[in-house]
Design an enzyme around this catalytic site. Structure first.
Site, PDB file in Angstrom:
ATOM      1  N   PHE A 264       2.924  -3.234   0.879  1.00  0.00           N
ATOM      2  CA  PHE A 264       1.916  -4.277   1.071  1.00  0.00           C
ATOM      3  C   PHE A 264       0.853  -3.916   2.094  1.00  0.00           C
ATOM      4  O   PHE A 264      -0.205  -4.527   2.139  1.00  0.00           O
ATOM      5  CB  PHE A 264       2.590  -5.598   1.502  1.00  0.00           C
ATOM      6  CG  PHE A 264       2.937  -5.658   2.970  1.00  0.00           C
ATOM      7  CD1 PHE A 264       1.971  -6.040   3.900  1.00  0.00           C
ATOM      8  CD2 PHE A 264       4.192  -5.321   3.448  1.00  0.00           C
ATOM      9  CE1 PHE A 264       2.258  -6.089   5.262  1.00  0.00           C
ATOM     10  CE2 PHE A 264       4.494  -5.352   4.807  1.00  0.00           C
ATOM     11  CZ  PHE A 264       3.515  -5.738   5.710  1.00  0.00           C
TER      12      PHE A 264
ATOM     13  N   ARG B 231       2.971  -8.502  -3.082  1.00  0.00           N
ATOM     14  CA  ARG B 231       2.424  -9.382  -2.055  1.00  0.00           C
ATOM     15  C   ARG B 231       0.897  -9.298  -1.960  1.00  0.00           C
ATOM     16  O   ARG B 231       0.270 -10.154  -1.347  1.00  0.00           O
ATOM     17  CB  ARG B 231       3.057  -9.047  -0.706  1.00  0.00           C
ATOM     18  CG  ARG B 231       4.565  -9.310  -0.768  1.00  0.00           C
ATOM     19  CD  ARG B 231       5.181  -9.264   0.585  1.00  0.00           C
ATOM     20  NE  ARG B 231       5.898  -8.016   0.794  1.00  0.00           N
ATOM     21  CZ  ARG B 231       6.605  -7.766   1.871  1.00  0.00           C
ATOM     22  NH1 ARG B 231       6.669  -8.651   2.842  1.00  0.00           N
ATOM     23  NH2 ARG B 231       7.242  -6.633   2.000  1.00  0.00           N
TER      24      ARG B 231
ATOM     25  N   CYS C 106       2.122   2.054   9.068  1.00  0.00           N
ATOM     26  CA  CYS C 106       3.275   2.950   9.234  1.00  0.00           C
ATOM     27  C   CYS C 106       3.016   3.946  10.360  1.00  0.00           C
ATOM     28  O   CYS C 106       3.932   4.558  10.867  1.00  0.00           O
ATOM     29  CB  CYS C 106       3.560   3.696   7.950  1.00  0.00           C
ATOM     30  SG  CYS C 106       2.200   4.756   7.504  1.00  0.00           S
TER      31      CYS C 106
HETATM   32  P1  NAD Z   1       9.021  -2.474   0.745  1.00  0.00           P
HETATM   33  O1  NAD Z   1       9.961  -1.331   0.689  1.00  0.00           O
HETATM   34  O2  NAD Z   1       9.571  -3.834   0.952  1.00  0.00           O
HETATM   35  O3  NAD Z   1       8.168  -2.530  -0.610  1.00  0.00           O
HETATM   36  C1  NAD Z   1       7.566  -1.371  -1.136  1.00  0.00           C
HETATM   37  C2  NAD Z   1       7.660  -1.416  -2.648  1.00  0.00           C
HETATM   38  O4  NAD Z   1       9.028  -1.332  -3.040  1.00  0.00           O
HETATM   39  C3  NAD Z   1       7.094  -2.688  -3.239  1.00  0.00           C
HETATM   40  O5  NAD Z   1       6.300  -2.347  -4.351  1.00  0.00           O
HETATM   41  C4  NAD Z   1       8.315  -3.488  -3.599  1.00  0.00           C
HETATM   42  O6  NAD Z   1       8.123  -4.256  -4.770  1.00  0.00           O
HETATM   43  C5  NAD Z   1       9.390  -2.445  -3.848  1.00  0.00           C
HETATM   44  N1  NAD Z   1      10.720  -2.896  -3.397  1.00  0.00           N
HETATM   45  C6  NAD Z   1      11.007  -3.666  -2.323  1.00  0.00           C
HETATM   46  N2  NAD Z   1      12.333  -3.853  -2.228  1.00  0.00           N
HETATM   47  C7  NAD Z   1      12.894  -3.205  -3.252  1.00  0.00           C
HETATM   48  C8  NAD Z   1      14.232  -3.023  -3.691  1.00  0.00           C
HETATM   49  N3  NAD Z   1      15.260  -3.555  -3.029  1.00  0.00           N
HETATM   50  N4  NAD Z   1      14.454  -2.293  -4.787  1.00  0.00           N
HETATM   51  C9  NAD Z   1      13.435  -1.727  -5.442  1.00  0.00           C
HETATM   52  N5  NAD Z   1      12.150  -1.872  -5.085  1.00  0.00           N
HETATM   53  C10 NAD Z   1      11.872  -2.585  -4.004  1.00  0.00           C
HETATM   54  O7  NAD Z   1       7.935  -2.109   1.866  1.00  0.00           O
HETATM   55  P2  NAD Z   1       6.759  -3.028   2.405  1.00  0.00           P
HETATM   56  O8  NAD Z   1       7.355  -4.096   3.271  1.00  0.00           O
HETATM   57  O9  NAD Z   1       5.851  -3.403   1.317  1.00  0.00           O
HETATM   58  O10 NAD Z   1       5.981  -1.979   3.339  1.00  0.00           O
HETATM   59  C11 NAD Z   1       6.284  -1.781   4.696  1.00  0.00           C
HETATM   60  C12 NAD Z   1       7.125  -0.546   4.887  1.00  0.00           C
HETATM   61  O11 NAD Z   1       6.458   0.578   4.336  1.00  0.00           O
HETATM   62  C13 NAD Z   1       7.347  -0.194   6.356  1.00  0.00           C
HETATM   63  O12 NAD Z   1       8.670   0.236   6.512  1.00  0.00           O
HETATM   64  C14 NAD Z   1       6.359   0.945   6.599  1.00  0.00           C
HETATM   65  O13 NAD Z   1       6.714   1.814   7.660  1.00  0.00           O
HETATM   66  C15 NAD Z   1       6.402   1.637   5.273  1.00  0.00           C
HETATM   67  N6  NAD Z   1       5.203   2.428   5.046  1.00  0.00           N
HETATM   68  C16 NAD Z   1       5.311   3.788   5.176  1.00  0.00           C
HETATM   69  C17 NAD Z   1       4.192   4.582   5.001  1.00  0.00           C
HETATM   70  C18 NAD Z   1       4.287   6.067   5.154  1.00  0.00           C
HETATM   71  O14 NAD Z   1       3.394   6.765   4.697  1.00  0.00           O
HETATM   72  N7  NAD Z   1       5.353   6.578   5.764  1.00  0.00           N
HETATM   73  C19 NAD Z   1       2.961   3.998   4.668  1.00  0.00           C
HETATM   74  C20 NAD Z   1       2.900   2.609   4.530  1.00  0.00           C
HETATM   75  C21 NAD Z   1       4.040   1.842   4.714  1.00  0.00           C
END
Ligand code: NAD
Length: 522
Positions: free
Chosen positions: A171, A199, A303
C-alpha cells in the site's frame, strides 16, 4: 453499484481535497485494455485515511475474472514478444510522456487513497517514472554477448522474455512499485498482471489507462484485485512464470516459499528496521534535519524510513533537538498546503502503532515526544499519529524488535562506533542504513563493515536510482536477495538467457567417422 473506473477521466475530475465523494464508484478490473466492472460478491471498502470517508469499493475479483486476466496475457504474449524492440521502445517513450502529463492526477489519487501529502505523492510517482524512463534505454540493455570461439564457430547469448509476470504490490507506494514491474517487464517482451494493494489501487488504474493510451496492445498489462485469495491464484496458476512481490515478511516469505516450490521465479522485497548511526563529529544541523525528515516523512510508512537511531557517545543528548524539529512539522490532510505528514493507512495501523508506543513506556524507555492523541482540527476522524520519539531504548524492547511502520523514531545509545556496528549488524533486517559523520575514515569503516543492503553516508534514505538496483539484505529480502528489483538484476529477472553456439565450416568434412568424446571446442 458498479461503473467504469476509479480513474477520473479529465483533470477537472481528480480530487484536490478530502471532501466526501458523493457517489463512490466501484474499482474495476482492467482486462484486454478495458475497464471491466467486477461481478464480485465480496468487496473491500477503501476509506480516505484522513477522514475515513468511503472512497471506493475494491472487488475480490472472481475466479473467472482472474482466469480471464491470465487468458488475456497469454493471448497477447506471442505477438508482443515478436514486436520489434524499437516499437516497444516507442510505446515506452509515449508511456513516460503520459505519466509525466498525468503526474498531478496520479499523485492526487495517492493522497486521497493512501494519505501521504500531495508533494510526497508526486515523489512516489516520480521514482516510478524514473524506472520507466531508464527502461527506454532497452535497445542497449537488451544487447547480448558474442564470442568468436574459432574462425568458423561462435557463441552468442540472447535475452528472451519469460511470458506472463505477476506483480503483487504493497500500500505504501501505489505508483512507484507497480512501476518497478510494468516498464521493465513489458519493454523486455513479457505481458504482465498487476495486483495492486487492495488499500489503494487508484494509481495503478490510472497507470493502466495511460498504458492503453500509449499504445500497449490489449493483454500486455492487466489488473486484477483482491487479497490473499488473488495472491494464491497467482502462485498456483502455472501460466504465470514469475512473481514480483513487495510487502511484509508475513506475506512475502509465504509467497516466496510457495511460489519457488512451484518452480516460479520470485523476487520479494520485505520489511525493514533502518538504523542510522550518529557520530559526534557530524554536521549536526544537517544530520538532525535529515533524521527528522526521514523518520517522519510519509508518516514513517516507507520501507526505507529511518526508524531507528543509534546515538554514538555524547550525541545521546540530541534527542530533544530532534523533537524540536519534529514538533515544527505540520500533520494535516495531504491536500492541505504546507502539510508535512499525513495520516497512517488505517485505524488498525493507528492502534497497532499506539500500542507499541505504550509497550515502550511500560518497558522503561523515555517518551521524548508523544504523538498519541494528536489530530489536526479539520480532520478529527482520520488515522492520526503525530511524530513520536522514544529514547533510551534497549534491544529487548518491543519497539525495537518490531517494524513499527509509523511516525515513530526509536533511539538507542552506544559508546563507540564499533558498538554501533555490532548493534546494527545483529539486527535481523538489512534494508537500509545511514551514518552521519564528517570523517571519511569513519564513513569508510562503516561502509565496509556494515551488513545492510543500502548504505547512506550523510544521506538518510539511500534508495538507489533505477540504473542501480534496490539491494536489500538479510530478512528484508527473500531468497538471500538474489533477485533484486530494477537495474541490471531487474532485467535479468524478467528475461531468460539463451546461448547459441554455431558452426559454419566452408570446406567439406574429410573424415567419415563420428566423434563421440566430450566436445570442448578447444
Ligand atoms: P502486505 O504484506 O500486508 O501487503 C502486500 C501485498 O500482499 C498486498 O497486495 C496484499 O494484498 C498481499 N497480502 C497481504 N497479506 C497477505 C497474505 N496473508 N497472503 C497473501 N497475500 C497477502 O504489506 P503492506 O502492509 O501493504 O506494505 C507494508 C510492508 O511492505 C512493510 O513491511 C514494508 O517494509 C514493506 N515494503 C518493503 C519494501 C521494500 O522494497 N523492501 C517497499 C515497500 C514496502
Amino acid at each position: 453499484a458498479s461503473a467504469t473506473t476509479t480513474a477520473a477521466t479529465s483533470p477537472a475530475q481528480y480530487p484536490t481535497s478530502h471532501d466526501q465523494v458523493s457517489q463512490p464508484i466501484d474499482t474495476t478490473n482492467f482486462l484486454d485494455n478495458q475497464f471491466v466492472p467486477s461481478k464480485a460478491t465480496q468487496w473491500i471498502d477503501l476509506h480516505d485515511p484522513a477522514t475515513n470517508n468511503l472512497v471506493t469499493r475494491v472487488p475480490q475479483s472472481t475466479d473467472e475474472e482472474l482466469k480471464a486476466a491470465v487468458d488475456s496475457a497469454e493471448k497477447a504474449f506471442p505477438a508482443w514478444k515478436a514486436t520489434s524492440l524499437l516499437a516497444r521502445q516507442q510505446i515506452m517513450f509515449k508511456y513516460v510522456a503520459l505519466i509525466r502529463e498525468h503526474w498531478d492526477r496520479l499523485a492526487a489519487s495517492i493522497t486521497l487513497e493512501q494519505g501521504k501529502t500531495f508533494a510526497d505523492a508526486k515523489g512516489d510517482v516520480l521514482r516510478g517514472l524514473q524506472v520507466a524512463e531508464t527502461a527506454c534505454g532497452i535497445t542497449t540493455q537488451m544487447q547480448g554477448e558474442v564470442l568468436e570461439v574459432a574462425k568458423d564457430m561462435e557463441t552468442r547469448s540472447y535475452r528472451e522474455p519469460l511470458g506472463i509476470i505477476a506483480a503483487i504490490c504493497p500500500f505504501n507506494f501505489p505508483a512507484m512499485i507497480p512501476l518497478w514491474t510494468i516498464p521493465v517487464a513489458t519493454v523486455t517482451g513479457n505481458t504482465c498482471i498487476i495486483k495492486p494493494s487492495e488499500r489503494d489501487p487508484g494509481a495503478a488504474m490510472i497507470l493502466a489507462e495511460l498504458a492503453e493510451k500509449a499504445g500497449f496492445p490489449p493483454g500486455v498489462i492487466n489488473i486484477i484485485h483482491g487479497s490473499a485469495k488473488t495472491v494464491d491464484f497467482i502462485i498456483d496458476e502455472p501460466r504465470i512464470k514469475a512473481i514480483s512481490f513487495v510487502g511484509s515478511n508475513k506475506a512475502g516469505e509465504y509467497i516466496f516459499a510457495r511460489g519457488s516450490a512451484q518452480g516460479k521465479r520470485v523476487q520479494a522485497n520485505l520489511g525493514a528496521k533502518n538504523h542510522a548511526a550518529v557520530l559526534p563529529d557530524c554536521n549536526k544541523n544537517q544530520a538532525l534535519n535529515a533524521i527528522s525528515g526521514a523518520a517522519f516523512g510519509a508518516a514513517g510508512q516507507r520501507c526505507m524510513a529511518l526508524s531507528t537511531l543509534v546515538f554514538v557517545g555524547e550525541t545521546k543528548d540530541w534527542a530533544p533537538e530532534i523533537a524540536e524539529r519534529a514538533k515544527a512539522l505540520s500533520m494535516n490532510g495531504g491536500f492541505e498546503p504546507g502539510a508535512d505528514l499525513g495520516p497512517v493507512i488505517s485505524p488498525q495501523a493507528k492502534k497497532r502503532i499506539e500500542d507499541i508506543i505504550g509497550t515502550a513506556e511500560k518497558e522503561g524507555a523515555t517518551i521524548v515526544l508523544d504523538g498519541r492523541g494528536q489530530k489536526p482540527e479539520k480532520y478529527p476522524n482520520g488515522n492520526w499519529v503525530g511524530p513520536t520519539i522514544i529514547a533510551n531504548v534497549t534491544k529487548d524492547m518491543t519497539c525495537y524488535k518490531e517494524e513499527i511502520f509509523g511516525p515513530v523514531l526509536v533511539c538507542l545509545n552506544v559508546p563507540t562506533l564499533d558498538e554501533a556496528l555490532e548493534l546494527i549488524n545483529e539486527n535481523e533486517y538489512g534494508n537500509g542504513t545511514a551514518i552521519f559523520t564528517s570523517s571519511g575514515a569513519t564513513a569508510l569503516k562503516f561502509q565496509k563493515e556494515i551488513e545492510a543492503g543500502q548504505v547512506g553516508i550523510n544521506v538518510p534514505i539511500p534508495v538507489p536510482l533505477p540504473m542501480f538496483s534496490f539491494t536489500g539484505n538479510k530478512k528484508s529480502v527473500a531468497g538471500g536477495g538474489a533477485n533484486t528489483f530494477y537495474g541490471k538484476p531487474g532485467l535479468q529477472f524478467y528475461t531468460q538467457q539463451k546461448t547459441v553456439t554455431s558452426f559454419w565450416r566452408s570446406e567439406d568434412a574429410v573424415s567419415t567417422r563420428a566423434k563421440v568424446d566430450m566436445p570442448t571446442q578447444s
